[in-house]
Write a protein that holds these residues in place. Structure first.
Motif, PDB file in Angstrom:
ATOM      1  N   PRO A 134       0.833  -1.209   0.000  1.00 20.01           N
ATOM      2  CA  PRO A 134       0.000   0.000   0.000  1.00 20.01           C
ATOM      3  C   PRO A 134       0.864   1.255   0.000  1.00 20.01           C
ATOM      4  O   PRO A 134       1.978   1.261   0.533  1.00 20.01           O
ATOM      5  N   ALA A 135       0.353   2.323  -0.570  1.00 18.50           N
ATOM      6  CA  ALA A 135       1.129   3.556  -0.730  1.00 18.50           C
ATOM      7  C   ALA A 135       1.617   4.111   0.605  1.00 18.50           C
ATOM      8  O   ALA A 135       2.698   4.704   0.680  1.00 18.50           O
ATOM      9  N   ARG A 136       0.848   3.906   1.683  1.00 20.40           N
ATOM     10  CA  ARG A 136       1.232   4.485   2.971  1.00 20.40           C
ATOM     11  C   ARG A 136       2.536   3.898   3.502  1.00 20.40           C
ATOM     12  O   ARG A 136       3.204   4.514   4.331  1.00 20.40           O
ATOM     13  N   TYR A 137       2.927   2.714   3.027  1.00 23.23           N
ATOM     14  CA  TYR A 137       4.165   2.097   3.501  1.00 23.23           C
ATOM     15  C   TYR A 137       5.390   2.887   3.039  1.00 23.23           C
ATOM     16  O   TYR A 137       6.454   2.813   3.663  1.00 23.23           O
ATOM     17  N   SER A 138       5.250   3.624   1.955  1.00 23.38           N
ATOM     18  CA  SER A 138       6.389   4.366   1.409  1.00 23.38           C
ATOM     19  C   SER A 138       6.919   5.413   2.375  1.00 23.38           C
ATOM     20  O   SER A 138       8.100   5.768   2.331  1.00 23.38           O
ATOM     21  N   SER A 139       6.051   5.902   3.255  1.00 27.04           N
ATOM     22  CA  SER A 139       6.492   6.940   4.190  1.00 27.04           C
ATOM     23  C   SER A 139       7.418   6.398   5.267  1.00 27.04           C
ATOM     24  O   SER A 139       7.998   7.168   6.035  1.00 27.04           O
ATOM     25  N   PHE A 140       7.586   5.070   5.311  1.00 24.97           N
ATOM     26  CA  PHE A 140       8.446   4.469   6.326  1.00 24.97           C
ATOM     27  C   PHE A 140       9.777   3.983   5.749  1.00 24.97           C
ATOM     28  O   PHE A 140      10.558   3.338   6.447  1.00 24.97           O
ATOM     29  N   THR A 159       1.967   2.406  14.594  1.00 29.51           N
ATOM     30  CA  THR A 159       0.801   2.985  13.927  1.00 29.51           C
ATOM     31  C   THR A 159       0.173   2.132  12.834  1.00 29.51           C
ATOM     32  O   THR A 159      -1.015   2.286  12.543  1.00 29.51           O
ATOM     33  N   VAL A 160       0.934   1.224  12.229  1.00 31.13           N
ATOM     34  CA  VAL A 160       0.426   0.502  11.060  1.00 31.13           C
ATOM     35  C   VAL A 160       0.418  -1.014  11.248  1.00 31.13           C
ATOM     36  O   VAL A 160      -0.509  -1.695  10.805  1.00 31.13           O
ATOM     37  N   ASP A 161       1.416  -1.545  11.891  1.00 28.85           N
ATOM     38  CA  ASP A 161       1.628  -2.992  11.976  1.00 28.85           C
ATOM     39  C   ASP A 161       0.373  -3.740  12.429  1.00 28.85           C
ATOM     40  O   ASP A 161      -0.177  -3.477  13.500  1.00 28.85           O
ATOM     41  N   GLN A 162      -0.059  -4.692  11.593  1.00 28.81           N
ATOM     42  CA  GLN A 162      -1.220  -5.532  11.901  1.00 28.81           C
ATOM     43  C   GLN A 162      -0.816  -6.956  12.285  1.00 28.81           C
ATOM     44  O   GLN A 162      -1.663  -7.826  12.442  1.00 28.81           O
ATOM     45  N   HIS A 163       0.494  -7.203  12.380  1.00 27.10           N
ATOM     46  CA  HIS A 163       1.031  -8.510  12.773  1.00 27.10           C
ATOM     47  C   HIS A 163       0.655  -9.616  11.785  1.00 27.10           C
ATOM     48  O   HIS A 163       0.582 -10.787  12.159  1.00 27.10           O
ATOM     49  N   ASP A 164       0.409  -9.250  10.540  1.00 24.63           N
ATOM     50  CA  ASP A 164       0.131 -10.271   9.533  1.00 24.63           C
ATOM     51  C   ASP A 164       1.405 -10.564   8.741  1.00 24.63           C
ATOM     52  O   ASP A 164       2.463  -9.974   8.980  1.00 24.63           O
ATOM     53  N   SER A 165       1.311 -11.487   7.788  1.00 26.94           N
ATOM     54  CA  SER A 165       2.505 -11.918   7.053  1.00 26.94           C
ATOM     55  C   SER A 165       3.117 -10.778   6.242  1.00 26.94           C
ATOM     56  O   SER A 165       4.345 -10.674   6.136  1.00 26.94           O
ATOM     57  N   ARG A 166       2.280  -9.915   5.677  1.00 24.82           N
ATOM     58  CA  ARG A 166       2.806  -8.803   4.886  1.00 24.82           C
ATOM     59  C   ARG A 166       3.608  -7.843   5.756  1.00 24.82           C
ATOM     60  O   ARG A 166       4.708  -7.419   5.379  1.00 24.82           O
ATOM     61  N   ASP A 167       3.076  -7.525   6.926  1.00 28.61           N
ATOM     62  CA  ASP A 167       3.771  -6.589   7.804  1.00 28.61           C
ATOM     63  C   ASP A 167       5.024  -7.214   8.407  1.00 28.61           C
ATOM     64  O   ASP A 167       6.038  -6.534   8.604  1.00 28.61           O
ATOM     65  N   ARG A 168       4.967  -8.506   8.700  1.00 22.24           N
ATOM     66  CA  ARG A 168       6.174  -9.175   9.205  1.00 22.24           C
ATOM     67  C   ARG A 168       7.278  -9.150   8.158  1.00 22.24           C
ATOM     68  O   ARG A 168       8.456  -8.941   8.477  1.00 22.24           O
ATOM     69  N   CYS A 169       6.906  -9.364   6.913  1.00 20.16           N
ATOM     70  CA  CYS A 169       7.884  -9.324   5.822  1.00 20.16           C
ATOM     71  C   CYS A 169       8.450  -7.917   5.662  1.00 20.16           C
ATOM     72  O   CYS A 169       9.662  -7.742   5.463  1.00 20.16           O
ATOM     73  N   PHE A 170       7.586  -6.917   5.757  1.00 21.23           N
ATOM     74  CA  PHE A 170       8.034  -5.530   5.628  1.00 21.23           C
ATOM     75  C   PHE A 170       9.001  -5.169   6.754  1.00 21.23           C
ATOM     76  O   PHE A 170      10.058  -4.568   6.518  1.00 21.23           O
ATOM     77  N   ILE A 171       8.659  -5.548   7.980  1.00 18.61           N
ATOM     78  CA  ILE A 171       9.524  -5.253   9.127  1.00 18.61           C
ATOM     79  C   ILE A 171      10.878  -5.934   8.964  1.00 18.61           C
ATOM     80  O   ILE A 171      11.933  -5.336   9.200  1.00 18.61           O
ATOM     81  N   ALA A 172      10.859  -7.199   8.532  1.00 26.17           N
ATOM     82  CA  ALA A 172      12.118  -7.926   8.333  1.00 26.17           C
ATOM     83  C   ALA A 172      12.965  -7.271   7.243  1.00 26.17           C
ATOM     84  O   ALA A 172      14.195  -7.188   7.353  1.00 26.17           O
ATOM     85  N   THR A 173      12.307  -6.784   6.196  1.00 25.44           N
ATOM     86  CA  THR A 173      13.033  -6.118   5.110  1.00 25.44           C
ATOM     87  C   THR A 173      13.692  -4.835   5.595  1.00 25.44           C
ATOM     88  O   THR A 173      14.869  -4.566   5.303  1.00 25.44           O
ATOM     89  N   ILE A 174      12.945  -4.039   6.355  1.00 26.09           N
ATOM     90  CA  ILE A 174      13.490  -2.775   6.855  1.00 26.09           C
ATOM     91  C   ILE A 174      14.603  -3.028   7.867  1.00 26.09           C
ATOM     92  O   ILE A 174      15.609  -2.310   7.900  1.00 26.09           O
TER      93      ILE A 174
END
Length: 267
Positions: free
Chosen positions: A11-17, A53-68
């Motif tokens: 989602p576009a909002r992820y770009s701000s992080f 503010t955003v993390d929903q603890h789902d697979s997509r967010d876990r992947c994003f956190i691991a990437t960052i």
């Protein structure tokens, strides 16, 4: 290093992080503009905001956190890499610049390297250490022995043990992972880190927390009491559970009154 293909799947909002993602600027270009150390600090702060503010603890967010986290780790590793030949305001720039042996503060030389306002002085041999921060240097500027250094040196094994537990638990928050050998102690670390946004890449913060545990004399027995208290047990029930006297529980918990609320699982 080009983050746009991956970012287009989110989602576009992820770009701000992710620095530069919103404008299409490469990660490496941002590093050239602000420097590696600043990039590490910025990325970790953005990651904390994402988790809050955003993390929903789902697979997509876990992947994003691991990437960052991987990007932050990469920038941190690059920042710590020593050049083959370098000078630093008259000093050997290839000397190790990392954390203090006993905490998460930068060692004296790293502090000097990161702060251009610091100048050389007569106490450089003490101040510009590659092993210790100013709080834990063996000697004070007066030449007297540093009590904080002696205390930290005596407790270095405990510090390393607590740091290892924090690192293991921080890497996998879902279940108790501290591997302390005691289920109650493992549960303490699990609950302790659930209330925080600290990440495995926050090495300095984890080291500071290990130092805090040691300096607060937070023994494994006290951790057992705290997690049982968090479960809702009173002092008599805790004593029965641990097969000790209630007075021992009362005395131990009273000794923790001055501890930070976070250590008491009240944060």
């Amino acid at each position: 290093m080009h983050q746009r293909p991956y970012m287009t799947t989110l989602p576009a909002r992820y770009s701000s992080f992710v620095p530069g993602a919103g404008t299409g600027t490469d990660f490496s270009e941002i590093i050239r503009l602000v420097g590696l150390d600043a990039m590490v600090r910025l990325q970790r702060e953005l990651l904390r905001r994402f988790i809050k503010t955003v993390d929903q603890h789902d697979s997509r967010d876990r992947c994003f956190i691991a990437t960052i986290e991987s990007l932050a780790d990469l920038a941190c590793s690059c920042a710590c890499k020593r050049p083959k030949k370098a000078t630093m305001r008259g000093l050997n720039g290839t000397r190790s610049r990392s954390f203090c042996r006993f905490c998460g503060k930068p060692a004296g030389l790293k502090s000097f390297a990161d702060d251009v306002s610091q100048v050389r002085g007569n106490d450089d041999n003490l101040r510009l250490s590659t092993k210790y921060c100013t709080d834990h240097q063996p000697q004070l500027p007066s030449g007297a022995s540093n009590l904080a250094y002696r205390r930290a040196k005596r407790s270095v094994a405990q510090f390393d043990m607590e740091l290892g537990r924090l690192n293991r638990q921080c890497a996998n928050r879902g279940t108790p992972q501290a591997a302390s050998g005691d289920p109650l102690v493992d549960r303490y670390f699990h609950q302790y880190l659930l209330s925080q946004t600290v990440q495995p890449a926050d090495k300095g913060e984890l080291r500071n927390q290990a130092r805090l545990m040691v300096d607060s004399k937070l023994s494994d027995r006290k951790k057992q009491m705290l997690i049982l208290q968090w479960d809702g047990l009173n002092q008599s029930e805790i004593a029965q559970k641990l097969s000790i006297k209630r007075q021992a529980v009362s005395k131990a918990l009273k000794s923790l009154v001055a501890c930070p609320k976070l250590l008491l699982l009240e944060g």
